[in-house]
Write a protein that holds these residues in place. Structure first.
Motif, short mmCIF file in Angstrom:
data_model
loop_
_atom_site.label_atom_id
_atom_site.label_comp_id
_atom_site.label_asym_id
_atom_site.label_seq_id
_atom_site.Cartn_x
_atom_site.Cartn_y
_atom_site.Cartn_z
N ASN A 130 0.83 -1.22 0.00
CA ASN A 130 0.00 0.00 0.00
C ASN A 130 0.86 1.26 0.00
OD1 ASN A 130 -2.44 -1.33 -0.08
ND2 ASN A 130 -2.74 -1.32 2.13
N GLU A 131 1.97 1.23 0.74
CA GLU A 131 2.87 2.38 0.76
C GLU A 131 3.53 2.58 -0.61
OE1 GLU A 131 5.54 1.64 3.99
OE2 GLU A 131 4.03 2.10 5.52
N TRP A 132 3.87 1.48 -1.26
CA TRP A 132 4.46 1.54 -2.60
C TRP A 132 3.49 2.21 -3.57
CZ3 TRP A 132 3.40 -0.47 -7.47
CH2 TRP A 132 4.45 -0.48 -8.38
N VAL A 133 2.22 1.78 -3.51
CA VAL A 133 1.20 2.35 -4.39
C VAL A 133 0.92 3.81 -4.02
CG1 VAL A 133 -1.25 2.23 -5.00
CG2 VAL A 133 0.12 0.15 -4.94
N ALA A 134 0.76 4.07 -2.72
CA ALA A 134 0.39 5.42 -2.27
C ALA A 134 1.46 6.45 -2.62
CB ALA A 134 0.14 5.42 -0.77
N SER A 135 2.73 6.07 -2.49
CA SER A 135 3.79 7.04 -2.78
C SER A 135 3.78 7.45 -4.25
CB SER A 135 5.16 6.45 -2.40
OG SER A 135 5.47 5.33 -3.22
N ARG A 136 3.50 6.50 -5.13
CA ARG A 136 3.48 6.82 -6.55
C ARG A 136 2.19 7.55 -6.94
NH1 ARG A 136 6.95 3.54 -5.02
NH2 ARG A 136 8.89 3.28 -6.17
N SER A 137 1.10 7.20 -6.29
CA SER A 137 -0.16 7.92 -6.55
C SER A 137 -0.04 9.38 -6.13
CB SER A 137 -1.31 7.26 -5.79
OG SER A 137 -1.53 5.95 -6.24
N THR A 138 0.64 9.62 -5.01
CA THR A 138 0.84 10.99 -4.53
C THR A 138 1.68 11.80 -5.52
OG1 THR A 138 0.71 10.25 -2.24
CG2 THR A 138 1.75 12.37 -2.62
N MET A 139 2.64 11.15 -6.14
CA MET A 139 3.47 11.84 -7.14
C MET A 139 2.64 12.32 -8.32
SD MET A 139 6.89 9.52 -7.20
CE MET A 139 7.85 9.24 -5.71
N LEU A 196 7.18 15.92 -16.52
CA LEU A 196 7.07 14.49 -16.80
C LEU A 196 8.40 13.78 -16.56
CD1 LEU A 196 4.93 14.50 -20.09
CD2 LEU A 196 4.18 13.78 -17.81
N LEU A 197 9.49 14.42 -16.96
CA LEU A 197 10.82 13.85 -16.74
C LEU A 197 11.13 13.75 -15.24
CD1 LEU A 197 12.78 15.70 -19.57
CD2 LEU A 197 12.36 13.23 -19.43
N GLN A 198 10.78 14.80 -14.51
CA GLN A 198 11.01 14.78 -13.06
C GLN A 198 10.17 13.69 -12.39
OE1 GLN A 198 10.23 18.49 -11.08
NE2 GLN A 198 10.98 17.77 -9.12
N LEU A 199 8.92 13.54 -12.84
CA LEU A 199 8.05 12.50 -12.29
C LEU A 199 8.65 11.12 -12.57
CD1 LEU A 199 5.36 11.51 -11.03
CD2 LEU A 199 4.36 11.65 -13.33
N ALA A 200 9.13 10.90 -13.79
CA ALA A 200 9.72 9.61 -14.14
C ALA A 200 10.93 9.30 -13.27
CB ALA A 200 10.10 9.60 -15.62
N ASN A 201 11.79 10.31 -13.07
CA ASN A 201 13.01 10.10 -12.28
C ASN A 201 12.71 9.89 -10.80
OD1 ASN A 201 14.69 10.30 -14.51
ND2 ASN A 201 14.87 12.52 -14.33
N SER A 202 11.83 10.69 -10.24
CA SER A 202 11.57 10.62 -8.80
C SER A 202 10.77 9.38 -8.42
CB SER A 202 10.85 11.88 -8.32
OG SER A 202 9.60 12.02 -8.97
N ARG A 209 -4.08 9.60 -13.80
CA ARG A 209 -4.90 10.54 -13.01
C ARG A 209 -5.43 11.65 -13.91
NH1 ARG A 209 -5.94 11.88 -7.83
NH2 ARG A 209 -6.45 14.05 -7.39
N PRO A 210 -6.73 11.95 -13.83
CA PRO A 210 -7.28 13.07 -14.60
C PRO A 210 -7.12 14.38 -13.83
CG PRO A 210 -9.06 11.94 -13.46
CD PRO A 210 -7.77 11.23 -13.09
N PHE A 211 -7.05 15.47 -14.58
CA PHE A 211 -6.94 16.80 -13.96
C PHE A 211 -8.02 17.70 -14.57
CE2 PHE A 211 -2.86 14.85 -13.31
CZ PHE A 211 -2.53 15.23 -12.02
N TYR A 212 -8.59 18.52 -13.69
CA TYR A 212 -9.74 19.35 -14.09
C TYR A 212 -9.47 20.82 -13.76
CZ TYR A 212 -12.12 14.82 -14.23
OH TYR A 212 -12.46 13.53 -14.51
N ARG A 213 -10.10 21.69 -14.53
CA ARG A 213 -10.15 23.11 -14.24
C ARG A 213 -11.60 23.56 -14.37
NH1 ARG A 213 -5.95 22.47 -12.51
NH2 ARG A 213 -3.95 23.52 -12.84
#
Length: 200
Positions: free
Chosen positions: A56-65, A82-88, A153-157
């Motif tokens: 769950n921690e593995w999933v949650a940490s990546r979902s938070t990113m 996107l590059l920063q997300l991939a690296n982190s 994840r979807p993003f809305y405005r």
């Protein structure tokens, strides 16, 4: 031989003692077995809880990113994010797709074929339908041949969908966690999806 009263009393006492010892032995065995089974069950439950927490921690940490990609979703140049997300996050690739066009941007520079429409992909549709972060079932990556899952994840405005951000990650870490589950020398752990598909 057992004609005398004394002999009969001795025989009855011997039989009573033997019977008592047998009953005591059976009761002791049953009690010890019951306690042993309870202890094994408690140990297995503790192992399961600990590993569930790790997963769950593995999933949650990546979902938070992915949640942190809110500004990038509205940006005209999301590639650095996107590059920063991939690296982190240790993702193989990250990507963003938009509802108005079939274009998508991939952090690894992959150029999709002309007939590729990210809006038709399961990760895009599931994220839009859930209106939240979703995780795909494991699948074999066509390029690397490795077992991966996709986060999206979807993003809305102002209530309008502006982008869907996705990320593919190798699940070797998860497989290693599951492979390491061995509370006894002859036991092993396995991981399944919600529909019962064996993953690891």
């Amino acid at each position: 031989m057992f004609s005398t009263l004394r002999a009969r009393i001795l025989l009855a006492a011997l039989m009573a003692i033997t019977l008592a010892l047998m009953i005591n032995g059976i009761a002791s065995y049953t009690t010890i077995k019951h306690h042993n089974n309870q202890q094994v069950e408690r140990n297995l439950e503790a192992v399961v809880r600990g590993n569930i927490q790790a997963l769950n921690e593995w999933v949650a940490s990546r979902s938070t990113m992915l949640v942190a990609m809110n500004d990038a979703a509205a940006s005209d140049s999301p590639l650095p994010a996107l590059l920063q997300l991939a690296n982190s996050g240790g993702f193989m690739t990250t990507y963003i797709a938009y509802p108005q066009t079939s274009d998508a941007i991939f952090s690894d520079g992959w150029e999709p074929p002309s007939d590729f429409d990210p809006r038709e992909r399961p990760w895009y549709r599931e994220a839009v339908q859930a209106q939240d972060t979703v995780i795909s079932s494991p699948f074999v990556d066509a390029i690397s041949g490795e077992l991966v899952v996709a986060f999206a994840r979807p993003f809305y405005r102002n209530g309008e969908l502006i982008a869907v951000v996705g990320a593919d990650i190798n699940i070797n870490d998860v497989v290693e966690i599951v492979a390491g589950i061995s509370p006894t020398p002859s036991s092993f752990g396995f991981l399944t999806t919600g529909d019962g598909t064996l993953v690891a």
